[in-house]
Design a protein around this motif. Structure first.
Motif, PDB file in Angstrom:
ATOM      1  N   GLN A 221       0.810  -1.208   0.000  1.00  0.00           N
ATOM      2  CA  GLN A 221       0.000   0.000   0.000  1.00  0.00           C
ATOM      3  C   GLN A 221       0.848   1.264   0.000  1.00  0.00           C
ATOM      4  O   GLN A 221       0.492   2.264  -0.618  1.00  0.00           O
ATOM      5  CB  GLN A 221      -0.921  -0.007   1.225  1.00  0.00           C
ATOM      6  N   ALA A 222       1.978   1.237   0.714  1.00  0.00           N
ATOM      7  CA  ALA A 222       2.907   2.368   0.746  1.00  0.00           C
ATOM      8  C   ALA A 222       4.210   1.940   0.087  1.00  0.00           C
ATOM      9  O   ALA A 222       4.521   0.747   0.015  1.00  0.00           O
ATOM     10  CB  ALA A 222       3.154   2.820   2.183  1.00  0.00           C
ATOM     11  N   LYS A 223       4.979   2.906  -0.408  1.00  0.00           N
ATOM     12  CA  LYS A 223       6.200   2.585  -1.147  1.00  0.00           C
ATOM     13  C   LYS A 223       7.337   3.489  -0.703  1.00  0.00           C
ATOM     14  O   LYS A 223       7.222   4.714  -0.754  1.00  0.00           O
ATOM     15  CB  LYS A 223       5.973   2.743  -2.651  1.00  0.00           C
ATOM     16  N   ASN A 224       8.441   2.876  -0.293  1.00  0.00           N
ATOM     17  CA  ASN A 224       9.671   3.618  -0.072  1.00  0.00           C
ATOM     18  C   ASN A 224      10.316   3.921  -1.421  1.00  0.00           C
ATOM     19  O   ASN A 224      10.075   3.209  -2.406  1.00  0.00           O
ATOM     20  CB  ASN A 224      10.629   2.815   0.809  1.00  0.00           C
ATOM     21  N   PRO A 225      11.169   4.941  -1.493  1.00  0.00           N
ATOM     22  CA  PRO A 225      11.753   5.325  -2.795  1.00  0.00           C
ATOM     23  C   PRO A 225      12.576   4.221  -3.445  1.00  0.00           C
ATOM     24  O   PRO A 225      12.562   4.070  -4.657  1.00  0.00           O
ATOM     25  CB  PRO A 225      12.631   6.534  -2.442  1.00  0.00           C
ATOM     26  N   VAL A 226      13.308   3.446  -2.646  1.00  0.00           N
ATOM     27  CA  VAL A 226      14.176   2.388  -3.178  1.00  0.00           C
ATOM     28  C   VAL A 226      13.544   1.038  -2.855  1.00  0.00           C
ATOM     29  O   VAL A 226      13.037   0.831  -1.751  1.00  0.00           O
ATOM     30  CB  VAL A 226      15.595   2.478  -2.582  1.00  0.00           C
ATOM     31  N   CYS A 227      13.576   0.135  -3.810  1.00  0.00           N
ATOM     32  CA  CYS A 227      12.993  -1.190  -3.607  1.00  0.00           C
ATOM     33  C   CYS A 227      13.872  -2.227  -4.285  1.00  0.00           C
ATOM     34  O   CYS A 227      14.362  -2.005  -5.406  1.00  0.00           O
ATOM     35  CB  CYS A 227      11.576  -1.247  -4.168  1.00  0.00           C
ATOM     36  N   SER A 228      14.083  -3.364  -3.616  1.00  0.00           N
ATOM     37  CA  SER A 228      14.939  -4.398  -4.189  1.00  0.00           C
ATOM     38  C   SER A 228      14.623  -5.741  -3.556  1.00  0.00           C
ATOM     39  O   SER A 228      14.058  -5.819  -2.463  1.00  0.00           O
ATOM     40  CB  SER A 228      16.419  -4.050  -3.991  1.00  0.00           C
ATOM     41  N   ILE A 229      15.016  -6.809  -4.263  1.00  0.00           N
ATOM     42  CA  ILE A 229      14.883  -8.180  -3.772  1.00  0.00           C
ATOM     43  C   ILE A 229      16.271  -8.793  -3.669  1.00  0.00           C
ATOM     44  O   ILE A 229      17.112  -8.602  -4.558  1.00  0.00           O
ATOM     45  CB  ILE A 229      14.011  -9.034  -4.708  1.00  0.00           C
ATOM     46  N   ILE A 230      16.522  -9.505  -2.582  1.00  0.00           N
ATOM     47  CA  ILE A 230      17.729 -10.323  -2.440  1.00  0.00           C
ATOM     48  C   ILE A 230      17.294 -11.782  -2.464  1.00  0.00           C
ATOM     49  O   ILE A 230      16.448 -12.196  -1.674  1.00  0.00           O
ATOM     50  CB  ILE A 230      18.484 -10.002  -1.142  1.00  0.00           C
ATOM     51  N   LEU A 231      17.855 -12.556  -3.385  1.00  0.00           N
ATOM     52  CA  LEU A 231      17.517 -13.976  -3.532  1.00  0.00           C
ATOM     53  C   LEU A 231      18.765 -14.808  -3.308  1.00  0.00           C
ATOM     54  O   LEU A 231      19.811 -14.553  -3.927  1.00  0.00           O
ATOM     55  CB  LEU A 231      16.952 -14.241  -4.931  1.00  0.00           C
ATOM     56  N   LEU A 232      18.665 -15.803  -2.425  1.00  0.00           N
ATOM     57  CA  LEU A 232      19.784 -16.714  -2.178  1.00  0.00           C
ATOM     58  C   LEU A 232      19.318 -18.150  -2.326  1.00  0.00           C
ATOM     59  O   LEU A 232      18.273 -18.537  -1.799  1.00  0.00           O
ATOM     60  CB  LEU A 232      20.378 -16.517  -0.782  1.00  0.00           C
ATOM     61  N   SER A 233      20.109 -18.952  -3.065  1.00  0.00           N
ATOM     62  CA  SER A 233      19.809 -20.375  -3.223  1.00  0.00           C
ATOM     63  C   SER A 233      21.112 -21.150  -3.344  1.00  0.00           C
ATOM     64  O   SER A 233      22.102 -20.652  -3.901  1.00  0.00           O
ATOM     65  CB  SER A 233      18.939 -20.610  -4.462  1.00  0.00           C
ATOM     66  N   ASP A 234      21.091 -22.385  -2.841  1.00  0.00           N
ATOM     67  CA  ASP A 234      22.295 -23.215  -2.887  1.00  0.00           C
ATOM     68  C   ASP A 234      22.100 -24.471  -3.721  1.00  0.00           C
ATOM     69  O   ASP A 234      22.978 -25.334  -3.741  1.00  0.00           O
ATOM     70  CB  ASP A 234      22.718 -23.615  -1.469  1.00  0.00           C
ATOM     71  N   GLY A 235      20.960 -24.619  -4.410  1.00  0.00           N
ATOM     72  CA  GLY A 235      20.712 -25.869  -5.112  1.00  0.00           C
ATOM     73  C   GLY A 235      20.029 -25.687  -6.442  1.00  0.00           C
ATOM     74  O   GLY A 235      19.734 -24.573  -6.886  1.00  0.00           O
ATOM     75  N   GLN A 236      19.759 -26.813  -7.093  1.00  0.00           N
ATOM     76  CA  GLN A 236      19.033 -26.833  -8.346  1.00  0.00           C
ATOM     77  C   GLN A 236      17.534 -26.670  -8.055  1.00  0.00           C
ATOM     78  O   GLN A 236      17.028 -27.176  -7.062  1.00  0.00           O
ATOM     79  CB  GLN A 236      19.263 -28.162  -9.065  1.00  0.00           C
ATOM     80  N   ASP A 237      16.845 -25.985  -8.948  1.00  0.00           N
ATOM     81  CA  ASP A 237      15.407 -25.832  -8.794  1.00  0.00           C
ATOM     82  C   ASP A 237      14.749 -27.166  -9.122  1.00  0.00           C
ATOM     83  O   ASP A 237      14.823 -27.637 -10.263  1.00  0.00           O
ATOM     84  CB  ASP A 237      14.903 -24.736  -9.731  1.00  0.00           C
ATOM     85  N   THR A 238      14.116 -27.775  -8.144  1.00  0.00           N
ATOM     86  CA  THR A 238      13.491 -29.081  -8.342  1.00  0.00           C
ATOM     87  C   THR A 238      12.052 -28.971  -8.824  1.00  0.00           C
ATOM     88  O   THR A 238      11.384 -29.991  -8.985  1.00  0.00           O
ATOM     89  CB  THR A 238      13.514 -29.881  -7.021  1.00  0.00           C
TER      90      THR A 238
END
Length: 750
Positions: A377-394
């Motif tokens: 509903q509200a938005k900060n000026p900066v937005c980002s996603i951090i994604l971490l994975s150690d394996g194959q997508d099953t």
């Protein structure tokens, strides 16, 4: 008489309740092995604070048949003497009767857990849990309002003291906390009772519009401390002098941008610390999507929690965080929450409760993270996603041999003409369809971290490339926190957004040939007299270099004005649009030039772009199985760079390029080495070069990688803070996190 009374009770049950079929949450998925094997106990029964004076009669009963079927060690039902509870006669006899919800016989040994409420009526646990889930807080038989409700679902909060823990014989040890009954809020709860009350998990909602509101007063104060400087523009022609009678068809002009330094990003002497970063910067909405599959068990998960703790402690009160955990399915631990003191404590508690089990469903994790962003509903000026994975997508077809998606302007375009497999292209398209956007056009960057030797580097790189984020390779588990620190050091220092470079010809006979901008989108008008580059966000002190090819006509006069360069961007803190003054590019036109000296700044950037193209070509050869040819390409590039004008001058950038190419050669020595680390190392380098932004790189200790040359001061400070907190002695600057300001200063433009 007894038969009539039994019929009356059944009739009463039919009139007072409605059968609700058992369903799974929209996003919850099936329960894990550890949680499905757990028996349920009352907080009053399991807590050490329960006493004989406690009159609660809620005693969930585990069916012996269920325990035998799961192979788990089930706790025994508390007795009146051991738990201070008293069972009524009607409660003990209810095992011979029917469940008032599903109207089937309740009998021990049939594989179903039974629940005895505080009013002494007993039901199948799955029946009453479904009933409560749909809003019923009363007994279906006698309509007594319950003070403690049965609750089914995985715990996301830290298990409080007094809770039981089981050790499944064949299950994952990390998922063994037993689910507790959910107490209803009490107006006058004592400290002792509060001690045993567990935190509720964030419900799996179908709509994620429950983000915490922003503090508008604090945001107004931040704007008063905004950045007072602007982006700097410098231009460098390939040669400063060209004879008047000579024309050039592919003359190169370097466009150099440098972002300003934001004021007071971190407290001097207390970088982050207990109070976190101070104000005076653009606040961030950060969503972390974390792999908690079975392969993350043990040290990996422990270090991931520590790294997340570092992130939480270094976000400010205006920043908001949401955490998505995924394995076979994905769940949101909590909505976007401001990192106030209270918000930090709750977030740390939720992260510390993470357990590892199941498969790897990256697509579902991304989908949840995208929903959090798109439905806030509200938005900060900066937005980002951090994604971490150690394996194959099953759960998504994405083999590691697949090629990443190539975009126009990318240094990999042209080098990779065909994908080794069609399935990898399909997987990349599926991932890209899940990526979020802020306004329908502007992408939210996903900064991806591939962890260990078994992750799918090709697919993870495609996610980062499509979103405008970076791909980092974390080779050893001990460097997770430093890698996260470098990333948030940049995200917490954004000083320019939606930056666009505009280029215009100032001579009727000067036309543009091409713009070499890496992964940044660029375009040239049909008349070839106007062009632009979409740069996007810049961190404090970040630099960007772009090479333009133009034609130079024969001169008339002492100099020729070729073009002018300007830029426009938005200040994320002040929320103002800034138009920079345009800079003109001129060259001298003498009648005779004895010696033409190439500009070192232009030459070194040519070397950088050429090296990136060779890396992409070498990777393509390696994927096809020709490692010998890949190593040969890298060797030829090394020789060319060191023989160039900038290489001969001892330029540090060229030396770093040479060291990086040598490291890639070593990681392509054989197929096993390439599969384990070579592919991820090369893709991390390509990501960094194409976006001109720092990424974490493997675990090299004997070379200074060019990729780290993109580090900014705020990144360096955050990494040093991370190292200070994790090492008892003074942290040393490892090559993978070395400060990059060792390059010689650029000469002032003429």
């Amino acid at each position: 008489m007894e038969s009539r009374w039994r019929k009356a009770k059944m009739s009463l049950g039919l009139n007072l309740c409605v059968y609700v079929p058992r369903t799974l949450d929209d996003d919850g998925g099936p329960p894990s092995t550890g949680s499905s094997a757990a028996a349920l106990v009352s907080p009053a029964a399991s807590s050490s604070c329960a006493s004989a004076a406690t009159s609660a009669n809620t005693t969930p009963t585990a069916d012996p048949g269920s325990a035998r079927g799961s192979g788990a060690l089930m706790p025994t039902t508390p007795t009146p003497t051991s738990a201070g509870l008293r069972l009524s006669k009607s409660g003990s006899k209810s095992f011979k009767k029917t469940c008032a919800i599903c109207l089937t016989i309740m009998k021990p040994g049939q594989g179903h857990a039974l629940f005895t409420a505080e009013c002494s009526h007993t039901f199948h646990f799955h029946c009453i849990a479904a009933n409560v889930k749909h809003g019923s807080n009363n007994c279906p038989v006698c309509r007594t309002e319950w003070k403690e409700l049965p609750f089914r679902g995985p715990m996301v909060a830290e298990i409080p003291q007094g809770s039981a823990r089981i050790n499944p014989v064949n299950g994952n040890q990390n998922g063994g906390h037993m689910t507790l009954l959910r107490p209803l809020p009490r107006a006058h709860s004592s400290g002792r009772l509060h001690h045993v009350t567990c935190l509720l998990p964030d419900t799996d909602r179908s709509i994620f519009n429950d983000d915490e509101p922003l503090d508008l007063c604090e945001a107004a104060e931040d704007r008063q401390q905004g950045c007072s400087r602007t982006v700097e523009i410098e231009t460098y022609p390939e040669f400063t002098e060209i004879p008047e009678s000579t024309s050039e068809r592919n003359f190169t002009v370097l466009i150099h941008l440098k972002a300003p330094l934001a004021q007071n990003l971190l407290k001097p002497g207390n970088l982050g610390g207990e109070n976190g970063p101070i104000t005076g910067r653009a606040p961030v909405d950060l969503i972390t999507v974390l792999d908690v599959s079975g392969s993350m068990a043990g040290t990996k998960l422990a270090l991931l929690k520590r790294a997340m703790g570092f992130v939480i402690q270094n976000l400010g009160s205006s920043d908001r965080l949401s955490v998505i955990a995924f394995s076979s399915s994905a769940r949101r631990l909590f909505p976007l929450r401001r990192m106030t003191e209270s918000g930090r404590q709750k977030s740390l508690q939720a992260v510390n409760s993470l357990t590892s089990n199941g498969g790897t469903n990256i697509a579902e994790g991304l989908r949840k993270g995208s929903k959090v962003i798109e439905e806030r509903q509200a938005k900060n000026p900066v937005c980002s996603i951090i994604l971490l994975s150690d394996g194959q997508d099953t759960y998504t077809v994405s083999p590691t041999t697949g090629a990443h998606k190539v975009f126009a302007g990318s240094p990999t375009a042209g080098a990779q003409k065909a994908s080794p497999t069609a399935s990898s292209q399909k997987a990349a398209a599926e991932y890209c369809a899940l990526l979020p956007s802020t306004n329908g056009s502007q992408q939210v960057p996903v900064h991806v971290f591939g962890f260990g030797a078994d992750h799918d580097a090709a697919s993870l790189h495609s996610i980062s490339q499509a979103s405008g984020g970076t791909f980092s390779f974390i080779e050893t588990e001990a460097t997770i926190q430093d890698a996260f620190a470098q990333c948030i050091g940049g995200l917490l220092s954004v000083v320019a957004q939606d930056l666009r470079v505009k280029v215009e010809s100032l001579h009727p006979d000067v036309h543009f040939g091409s713009i070499r901008s890496g992964s940044y989108s660029s375009r040239i008008a049909d008349d070839k007299r106007n062009g632009s580059i979409d740069v996007g966000d810049l961190y404090a002190e970040e630099e960007r270099d772009f090479l333009m090819s133009v034609n130079v006509p024969q001169g008339c006069g002492d100099e020729t004005t070729l073009l002018k360069v300007g830029c426009i961007y938005k200040d994320p803190l002040m929320k103002e649009t800034i138009n920079m003054a345009e800079v003109e590019v001129k060259i001298s036109r003498p009648a005779f030039v004895s010696v033409q000296t190439v500009c070192i700044q232009v030459d070194r950037q040519k070397n950088r772009l050429h090296a990136a193209e060779v890396m992409a070509a070498a990777r393509f050869s390696a994927e096809r199985g020709d490692l010998t040819h890949a190593v040969s390409l890298l060797e030829d590039c090394r020789r060319m760079i060191m023989a160039s004008a900038s290489g001969q001058s001892g330029d540090r950038l060229c030396q770093s390029l040479d060291a990086e190419l040598k490291e890639m050669q070593e990681r392509m020595a054989n197929r096993q080495r390439y599969e384990a680390s070579g592919r991820a190392y090369v893709l991390s380098g390509l990501s960094s070069h194409s976006w001109q932004r720092a990424t974490a790189r493997g675990d090299s200790t004997d070379s200074e990688s060019l990729v780290q040359s993109y580090q900014t001061q705020s990144m360096v400070d955050m990494v040093l803070l991370s190292q200070t907190l994790t090492r008892s002695s003074t942290p040393r600057q490892t090559p993978q996190m070395r400060h990059a300001k060792s390059f010689p200063a650029r000469p002032q433009p003429r």
